[in-house]
Design a protein around this motif. Structure first.
Motif, PDB file in Angstrom:
ATOM      1  N   ASP A  24     -24.681  79.773  36.347  1.00 61.65           N
ATOM      2  CA  ASP A  24     -26.108  79.796  36.036  1.00 61.65           C
ATOM      3  C   ASP A  24     -26.519  78.550  35.250  1.00 61.65           C
ATOM      4  N   LYS A  25     -25.696  78.179  34.248  1.00 60.80           N
ATOM      5  CA  LYS A  25     -25.979  76.975  33.461  1.00 60.80           C
ATOM      6  C   LYS A  25     -25.965  75.735  34.354  1.00 60.80           C
ATOM      7  N   ASP A  38     -26.482  75.507  37.557  1.00 62.68           N
ATOM      8  CA  ASP A  38     -27.670  75.513  38.427  1.00 62.68           C
ATOM      9  C   ASP A  38     -28.909  75.043  37.669  1.00 62.68           C
TER      10      ASP A  38
END
Length: 149
Positions: A17-18, A20
């Motif tokens: 997530d980070k 992305d």
């Protein structure tokens, strides 16, 4: 899925997530720089481009760090259990549940708070190679190893 596999999986999801978000931010800054270049000229324009470039460098550094942490996690084989603490071990130390991997954010798995420590950290380095029942002292605090998985 074992407890250690769940820990690794959750950390990998957080890191992805980070990654992305950082990639989106870099892409957005690149687009802004290109759009700004089409319609601006002069000192103001140069200052804005310099600021965007600096921001892009900071985000790229964070992206590189997140990818490196992801690489550390990818190398960890969580399916094997060790009798001594090693990279990828889960250990109950005092009232803490630790995962020896990299310095990652605190997470909750199955209602248990898990702290990830790097083998290079003061606590991590003292725990490496130790087994259940061993005691280590770090910065004046005594840690008793209750369980190793």
């Amino acid at each position: 899925m074992t407890f250690k596999q769940k820990i690794k999986q959750q950390h990998l999801l957080l890191l992805q997530d980070k990654i992305d978000v950082y990639q989106d931010m870099i892409s957005g800054l690149s687009d802004d720089a290109q759009n700004d270049a089409k319609g601006s000229a002069g000192d103001k324009h140069e200052t804005a481009l310099s600021m965007m470039h600096l921001e892009q460098e900071k985000i790229t550094k964070k992206l590189t760090e997140a990818i490196a942490l992801q690489g550390v996690l990818d190398r960890i084989e969580v399916s094997k259990t060790n009798s001594t603490i090693a990279l990828g071990s889960s250990a109950k130390v005092n009232a803490l549940q630790l995962f020896v991997s990299a310095a990652l954010p605190k997470i909750t798995v199955e209602g248990i708070t898990v702290l990830s420590v790097s083998p290079q950290s003061p606590l991590g380095s003292q725990l490496m190679g130790k087994k259940q029942g061993d005691i280590v002292v770090v910065n004046g605090t005594t840690f008793t190893i209750h369980e190793v998985a």
